[in-house]
Design a protein around this motif. Structure first.
Motif, short mmCIF file in Angstrom:
data_model
loop_
_atom_site.label_atom_id
_atom_site.label_comp_id
_atom_site.label_asym_id
_atom_site.label_seq_id
_atom_site.Cartn_x
_atom_site.Cartn_y
_atom_site.Cartn_z
N SER A 1 85.77 39.31 47.57
CA SER A 1 85.37 39.47 48.96
C SER A 1 85.36 38.16 49.74
N VAL A 2 85.39 37.02 49.04
CA VAL A 2 85.31 35.74 49.73
C VAL A 2 86.54 34.86 49.48
N LYS A 3 87.45 35.31 48.67
CA LYS A 3 88.63 34.50 48.36
C LYS A 3 89.39 34.15 49.64
N GLY A 4 89.78 32.90 49.74
CA GLY A 4 90.50 32.45 50.91
C GLY A 4 89.61 32.05 52.06
N ARG A 5 88.32 32.37 51.98
CA ARG A 5 87.39 32.02 53.05
C ARG A 5 86.33 31.02 52.58
N PHE A 6 85.90 31.14 51.35
CA PHE A 6 84.84 30.28 50.81
C PHE A 6 85.44 29.31 49.80
N THR A 7 84.86 28.12 49.74
CA THR A 7 85.29 27.11 48.78
C THR A 7 84.06 26.48 48.13
N VAL A 8 84.06 26.49 46.81
CA VAL A 8 83.01 25.84 46.03
C VAL A 8 83.50 24.46 45.61
N SER A 9 82.65 23.47 45.76
CA SER A 9 83.00 22.13 45.32
C SER A 9 81.73 21.42 44.87
N LYS A 10 81.92 20.28 44.22
CA LYS A 10 80.75 19.52 43.77
C LYS A 10 81.04 18.04 43.88
N MET B 1 81.87 27.80 53.84
CA MET B 1 82.11 29.19 54.23
C MET B 1 82.79 29.21 55.59
N ASN B 2 84.01 29.70 55.62
CA ASN B 2 84.78 29.81 56.86
C ASN B 2 85.03 31.28 57.19
N SER B 3 85.42 31.52 58.40
CA SER B 3 85.74 32.88 58.86
C SER B 3 84.63 33.85 58.47
N LEU B 4 83.42 33.47 58.75
CA LEU B 4 82.28 34.28 58.34
C LEU B 4 82.27 35.63 59.04
N LYS B 5 81.80 36.63 58.30
CA LYS B 5 81.71 38.00 58.78
C LYS B 5 80.26 38.45 58.74
N PRO B 6 79.91 39.45 59.54
CA PRO B 6 78.53 39.95 59.49
C PRO B 6 78.11 40.38 58.08
N GLU B 7 79.06 40.87 57.29
CA GLU B 7 78.72 41.30 55.93
C GLU B 7 78.44 40.14 54.98
N ASP B 8 78.66 38.92 55.45
CA ASP B 8 78.28 37.74 54.66
C ASP B 8 76.80 37.40 54.82
N THR B 9 76.13 38.10 55.72
CA THR B 9 74.71 37.86 55.91
C THR B 9 73.96 38.15 54.62
N ALA B 10 73.21 37.16 54.14
CA ALA B 10 72.54 37.27 52.85
C ALA B 10 71.69 36.04 52.61
N MET B 11 70.85 36.14 51.60
CA MET B 11 70.20 34.96 51.05
C MET B 11 71.13 34.40 49.99
N ASP C 1 83.07 24.87 37.18
CA ASP C 1 82.63 24.35 35.90
C ASP C 1 82.65 22.82 35.90
N HIS C 2 82.32 22.23 34.76
CA HIS C 2 82.21 20.79 34.65
C HIS C 2 83.55 20.10 34.92
N ASN C 3 84.67 20.81 34.72
CA ASN C 3 85.99 20.25 34.97
C ASN C 3 86.49 20.48 36.40
N GLY C 4 85.71 21.21 37.17
CA GLY C 4 86.12 21.48 38.54
C GLY C 4 86.91 22.77 38.71
N ASN C 5 87.03 23.54 37.65
CA ASN C 5 87.71 24.83 37.78
C ASN C 5 86.82 25.80 38.53
N THR C 6 87.41 26.57 39.41
CA THR C 6 86.62 27.46 40.26
C THR C 6 87.06 28.92 40.09
N ARG C 7 86.16 29.80 40.47
CA ARG C 7 86.49 31.21 40.57
C ARG C 7 85.66 31.79 41.71
N TYR C 8 86.17 32.89 42.28
CA TYR C 8 85.54 33.48 43.45
C TYR C 8 85.49 34.99 43.36
N ALA C 9 84.53 35.55 44.04
CA ALA C 9 84.51 36.99 44.23
C ALA C 9 85.66 37.36 45.16
#
Length: 124
Positions: free
Chosen positions: A62-71, A82-92, A52-60
């Motif tokens: 399935s990706v917690k601990g591996r993905f980080t959102v920032s701005k 995106m770290n420790s990527l898995k084949p199931e992360d394959t997507a658009m 959000d505008h304050n920098g608060n984040t939330r994650y699914a």
């Protein structure tokens, strides 16, 4: 009018990392959410991470601990590390922007007014 352009997708081996970027042009609301969604082959689009505008984040889960959102507000850019990527992360992967309803960034797609065209991530 807001435009979002993703970049940084590509092919990577399992266990590898990628960083996606989403360049924004145009102005957002004072209180906003920006999020990453993804659509895996044959599946519906799902939320991955939001900030959000304050920098608060939330994650699914399935990706917690591996993905980080920032701005970076100075660059009007949203990132997805995106770290420790898995084949199931394959997507658009898509970035999206919307008004922060109730001060909370959900993964409800109808809450997001603007969408990018997507960038493909393939993990093998």
């Amino acid at each position: 009018h807001v435009q979002l352009v993703e970049s940084g997708g590509g092919s990577v081996k399992a266990g590898g990392s990628l960083r996606l970027s989403c360049q924004r042009s145009g102005y957002l609301w004072k209180t906003y959410c920006m999020a990453w969604f993804r659509q895996r082959p044959g599946e519906s689009r799902e939320g991955v991470g939001a900030i959000d505008h304050n920098g608060n984040t939330r994650y699914a889960e399935s990706v917690k601990g591996r993905f980080t959102v920032s701005k970076d507000n100075t660059k009007n850019t949203l990132y997805l590390q995106m770290n420790s990527l898995k084949p199931e992360d394959t997507a658009m992967y898509y970035c999206a922007a919307g008004f922060a309803r109730n001060g909370y960034c959900s993964f409800l797609q109808s809450n997001y007014n603007y969408w990018g065209q997507g960038t493909q991530v393939t993990v093998s």
